[in-house]
Design a protein around this motif. Structure first.
Motif, PDB file in Angstrom:
ATOM      1  N   MET A 151     -62.251 -40.798 -11.062  1.00  0.00           N
ATOM      2  CA  MET A 151     -61.572 -39.894 -10.137  1.00  0.00           C
ATOM      3  C   MET A 151     -61.792 -38.431 -10.541  1.00  0.00           C
ATOM      4  O   MET A 151     -62.051 -37.588  -9.702  1.00  0.00           O
ATOM      5  N   LYS A 152     -61.668 -38.146 -11.845  1.00  0.00           N
ATOM      6  CA  LYS A 152     -61.854 -36.769 -12.316  1.00  0.00           C
ATOM      7  C   LYS A 152     -63.287 -36.307 -12.075  1.00  0.00           C
ATOM      8  O   LYS A 152     -63.519 -35.158 -11.738  1.00  0.00           O
ATOM      9  N   PHE A 153     -64.251 -37.237 -12.275  1.00  0.00           N
ATOM     10  CA  PHE A 153     -65.651 -36.879 -12.052  1.00  0.00           C
ATOM     11  C   PHE A 153     -65.890 -36.520 -10.589  1.00  0.00           C
ATOM     12  O   PHE A 153     -66.566 -35.535 -10.297  1.00  0.00           O
ATOM     13  N   CYS A 154     -65.351 -37.309  -9.681  1.00  0.00           N
ATOM     14  CA  CYS A 154     -65.540 -37.045  -8.248  1.00  0.00           C
ATOM     15  C   CYS A 154     -64.924 -35.708  -7.855  1.00  0.00           C
ATOM     16  O   CYS A 154     -65.513 -34.948  -7.086  1.00  0.00           O
ATOM     17  N   LEU A 155     -63.751 -35.407  -8.396  1.00  0.00           N
ATOM     18  CA  LEU A 155     -63.101 -34.126  -8.095  1.00  0.00           C
ATOM     19  C   LEU A 155     -63.921 -32.967  -8.659  1.00  0.00           C
ATOM     20  O   LEU A 155     -64.136 -31.965  -7.982  1.00  0.00           O
ATOM     21  N   SER A 156     -64.411 -33.119  -9.887  1.00  0.00           N
ATOM     22  CA  SER A 156     -65.231 -32.063 -10.498  1.00  0.00           C
ATOM     23  C   SER A 156     -66.519 -31.842  -9.714  1.00  0.00           C
ATOM     24  O   SER A 156     -66.930 -30.706  -9.470  1.00  0.00           O
ATOM     25  N   LEU A 157     -67.146 -32.937  -9.306  1.00  0.00           N
ATOM     26  CA  LEU A 157     -68.377 -32.838  -8.535  1.00  0.00           C
ATOM     27  C   LEU A 157     -68.125 -32.156  -7.195  1.00  0.00           C
ATOM     28  O   LEU A 157     -68.903 -31.291  -6.772  1.00  0.00           O
ATOM     29  N   ALA A 158     -67.040 -32.495  -6.530  1.00  0.00           N
ATOM     30  CA  ALA A 158     -66.706 -31.878  -5.249  1.00  0.00           C
ATOM     31  C   ALA A 158     -66.463 -30.381  -5.413  1.00  0.00           C
ATOM     32  O   ALA A 158     -66.890 -29.576  -4.577  1.00  0.00           O
ATOM     33  N   LEU A 159     -65.790 -29.980  -6.490  1.00  0.00           N
ATOM     34  CA  LEU A 159     -65.532 -28.558  -6.721  1.00  0.00           C
ATOM     35  C   LEU A 159     -66.818 -27.794  -7.000  1.00  0.00           C
ATOM     36  O   LEU A 159     -67.018 -26.687  -6.498  1.00  0.00           O
ATOM     37  N   VAL A 160     -67.714 -28.376  -7.794  1.00  0.00           N
ATOM     38  CA  VAL A 160     -68.978 -27.713  -8.111  1.00  0.00           C
ATOM     39  C   VAL A 160     -69.842 -27.594  -6.862  1.00  0.00           C
ATOM     40  O   VAL A 160     -70.406 -26.532  -6.575  1.00  0.00           O
ATOM     41  N   LEU A 161     -69.940 -28.660  -6.087  1.00  0.00           N
ATOM     42  CA  LEU A 161     -70.753 -28.614  -4.872  1.00  0.00           C
ATOM     43  C   LEU A 161     -70.143 -27.690  -3.822  1.00  0.00           C
ATOM     44  O   LEU A 161     -70.861 -27.045  -3.068  1.00  0.00           O
ATOM     45  N   GLY A 162     -68.834 -27.585  -3.789  1.00  0.00           N
ATOM     46  CA  GLY A 162     -68.172 -26.683  -2.849  1.00  0.00           C
ATOM     47  C   GLY A 162     -68.372 -25.225  -3.211  1.00  0.00           C
ATOM     48  O   GLY A 162     -68.399 -24.348  -2.348  1.00  0.00           O
ATOM     49  N   ALA A 163     -68.514 -24.941  -4.507  1.00  0.00           N
ATOM     50  CA  ALA A 163     -68.688 -23.560  -4.953  1.00  0.00           C
ATOM     51  C   ALA A 163     -70.151 -23.128  -4.962  1.00  0.00           C
ATOM     52  O   ALA A 163     -70.437 -21.937  -5.077  1.00  0.00           O
ATOM     53  N   ALA A 164     -71.075 -24.048  -4.836  1.00  0.00           N
ATOM     54  CA  ALA A 164     -72.504 -23.721  -4.924  1.00  0.00           C
ATOM     55  C   ALA A 164     -72.945 -22.644  -3.934  1.00  0.00           C
ATOM     56  O   ALA A 164     -73.688 -21.737  -4.317  1.00  0.00           O
ATOM     57  N   PRO A 165     -72.530 -22.670  -2.649  1.00  0.00           N
ATOM     58  CA  PRO A 165     -72.968 -21.606  -1.736  1.00  0.00           C
ATOM     59  C   PRO A 165     -72.484 -20.219  -2.161  1.00  0.00           C
ATOM     60  O   PRO A 165     -73.126 -19.222  -1.870  1.00  0.00           O
ATOM     61  N   CYS A 166     -71.381 -20.142  -2.876  1.00  0.00           N
ATOM     62  CA  CYS A 166     -70.865 -18.848  -3.336  1.00  0.00           C
ATOM     63  C   CYS A 166     -71.736 -18.256  -4.440  1.00  0.00           C
ATOM     64  O   CYS A 166     -71.679 -17.063  -4.690  1.00  0.00           O
ATOM     65  N   MET A 167     -72.498 -19.099  -5.110  1.00  0.00           N
ATOM     66  CA  MET A 167     -73.330 -18.633  -6.214  1.00  0.00           C
ATOM     67  C   MET A 167     -74.716 -18.208  -5.760  1.00  0.00           C
ATOM     68  O   MET A 167     -75.523 -17.770  -6.558  1.00  0.00           O
ATOM     69  N   ALA A 168     -75.019 -18.350  -4.492  1.00  0.00           N
ATOM     70  CA  ALA A 168     -76.337 -17.976  -3.986  1.00  0.00           C
ATOM     71  C   ALA A 168     -76.514 -16.472  -4.079  1.00  0.00           C
ATOM     72  O   ALA A 168     -75.598 -15.704  -3.820  1.00  0.00           O
ATOM     73  N   GLU A 169     -77.703 -16.058  -4.455  1.00  0.00           N
ATOM     74  CA  GLU A 169     -77.984 -14.629  -4.536  1.00  0.00           C
ATOM     75  C   GLU A 169     -78.298 -14.094  -3.154  1.00  0.00           C
ATOM     76  O   GLU A 169     -79.275 -14.488  -2.532  1.00  0.00           O
ATOM     77  N   THR A 170     -77.468 -13.214  -2.681  1.00  0.00           N
ATOM     78  CA  THR A 170     -77.737 -12.531  -1.424  1.00  0.00           C
ATOM     79  C   THR A 170     -77.797 -11.050  -1.711  1.00  0.00           C
ATOM     80  O   THR A 170     -77.210 -10.560  -2.663  1.00  0.00           O
ATOM     81  N   VAL A 171     -78.513 -10.356  -0.911  1.00  0.00           N
ATOM     82  CA  VAL A 171     -78.651  -8.914  -1.057  1.00  0.00           C
ATOM     83  C   VAL A 171     -77.694  -8.257  -0.068  1.00  0.00           C
ATOM     84  O   VAL A 171     -77.575  -8.692   1.066  1.00  0.00           O
ATOM     85  N   ALA A 172     -77.033  -7.250  -0.523  1.00  0.00           N
ATOM     86  CA  ALA A 172     -76.123  -6.536   0.378  1.00  0.00           C
ATOM     87  C   ALA A 172     -76.896  -5.492   1.168  1.00  0.00           C
ATOM     88  O   ALA A 172     -77.599  -4.670   0.609  1.00  0.00           O
TER      89      ALA A 172
END
Length: 56
Positions: free
Chosen positions: A1-22
């Protein structure tokens, strides 16, 4: 259960870590001569950086 929650949090945050140019646009509203208004609009962009801000 903890692994699934951790995986969901990491995958949910991945788009926020994308490098975009302002992208930046500088505007000035001079409709009121006694109170001119300068402003800037920042937006995410896939284009090359349009301005250097704060040495970044």
């Amino acid at each position: 259960m903890k692994f699934c929650l951790s995986l969901a949090l990491v995958l949910g945050a991945a788009p926020c870590m994308a490098e975009t140019v302002a992208g930046v646009v500088y505007l000035q509203d001079t409709s009121l001569q006694e109170r001119p208004l300068s402003l800037s609009i920042w937006y995410p962009s896939e284009e090359p950086a349009s301005a250097e801000i704060g040495g970044n």
